[in-house]
Design a protein around this motif. Sequence first.
Motif, PDB file in Angstrom:
ATOM      1  N   ARG A 128     -15.080  38.682 -33.521  1.00  0.00           N
ATOM      2  CA  ARG A 128     -13.927  38.796 -34.417  1.00  0.00           C
ATOM      3  C   ARG A 128     -12.955  37.617 -34.340  1.00  0.00           C
ATOM      4  O   ARG A 128     -12.074  37.496 -35.172  1.00  0.00           O
ATOM      5  N   GLY A 162      -8.862  36.998 -43.985  1.00  0.00           N
ATOM      6  CA  GLY A 162      -8.909  37.457 -42.610  1.00  0.00           C
ATOM      7  C   GLY A 162     -10.071  36.917 -41.791  1.00  0.00           C
ATOM      8  O   GLY A 162     -10.187  37.227 -40.607  1.00  0.00           O
ATOM      9  N   HIS A 163     -10.927  36.111 -42.382  1.00  0.00           N
ATOM     10  CA  HIS A 163     -12.085  35.559 -41.680  1.00  0.00           C
ATOM     11  C   HIS A 163     -11.854  34.100 -41.294  1.00  0.00           C
ATOM     12  O   HIS A 163     -11.360  33.325 -42.100  1.00  0.00           O
ATOM     13  N   TYR A 183     -19.041  34.003 -41.066  1.00  0.00           N
ATOM     14  CA  TYR A 183     -17.688  34.526 -40.952  1.00  0.00           C
ATOM     15  C   TYR A 183     -17.528  35.332 -39.671  1.00  0.00           C
ATOM     16  O   TYR A 183     -18.481  35.948 -39.193  1.00  0.00           O
ATOM     17  N   THR A 184     -16.293  35.398 -39.184  1.00  0.00           N
ATOM     18  CA  THR A 184     -15.982  36.362 -38.141  1.00  0.00           C
ATOM     19  C   THR A 184     -15.975  37.743 -38.773  1.00  0.00           C
ATOM     20  O   THR A 184     -15.750  37.893 -39.968  1.00  0.00           O
ATOM     21  N   SER A 185     -16.224  38.744 -37.958  1.00  0.00           N
ATOM     22  CA  SER A 185     -16.318  40.112 -38.453  1.00  0.00           C
ATOM     23  C   SER A 185     -14.943  40.704 -38.715  1.00  0.00           C
ATOM     24  O   SER A 185     -13.983  40.416 -38.011  1.00  0.00           O
ATOM     25  N   HIS A 186     -14.880  41.525 -39.727  1.00  0.00           N
ATOM     26  CA  HIS A 186     -13.697  42.358 -39.935  1.00  0.00           C
ATOM     27  C   HIS A 186     -14.138  43.799 -40.188  1.00  0.00           C
ATOM     28  O   HIS A 186     -13.445  44.568 -40.831  1.00  0.00           O
ATOM     29  N   CYS A 187     -15.342  44.142 -39.643  1.00  0.00           N
ATOM     30  CA  CYS A 187     -15.818  45.519 -39.751  1.00  0.00           C
ATOM     31  C   CYS A 187     -14.864  46.428 -39.015  1.00  0.00           C
ATOM     32  O   CYS A 187     -14.244  46.044 -38.018  1.00  0.00           O
ATOM     33  N   SER A 188     -14.774  47.652 -39.461  1.00  0.00           N
ATOM     34  CA  SER A 188     -13.929  48.628 -38.783  1.00  0.00           C
ATOM     35  C   SER A 188     -14.505  48.937 -37.408  1.00  0.00           C
ATOM     36  O   SER A 188     -15.610  48.503 -37.065  1.00  0.00           O
TER      37      SER A 188
END
Length: 143
Positions: free
Chosen positions: A88, A117-118, A134-139
Amino acid sequence: MEDSLPAAALGHFVMKVQNIEASYQFYIGLGLRAFDTFPGMAIVELRGGTHLLLFQKDDQQSSALQNSHVGQRPDFGSEKLDLMISGRTEADLEHYRAGLIDNGYSPSAIADGVLYGHHYFTMQDPDGNGISFYTSHCSDKPV
């Protein structure tokens, strides 16, 4: 009781490539999982079980398939793939990027700033298709 997993996942993403073996090895080298090869087609598995289907361009088998178009950045033309790493932070992305460089890949520098946000960087596959990482923005919920 409510299932905590999303109801569906992306099952397959199709790409037409000039050289199946070169593309198969390229995507495996990115850390994707080798699945199987078949005449005129290879399959690579991504996180979550999505399969990247690599079809030989100008082959009878692939002529009926539409080209896939995804992504949110026009950096490289129409056929493009967006991948999210599990990390992240920008440091996580830099660690992944450094590993690619150690393995002979040529990614761009990590972009200044963030996009929705990435943190991200880009590179090209053997066919010149653009890939963004990309960096993760998964919940925090299981996906």
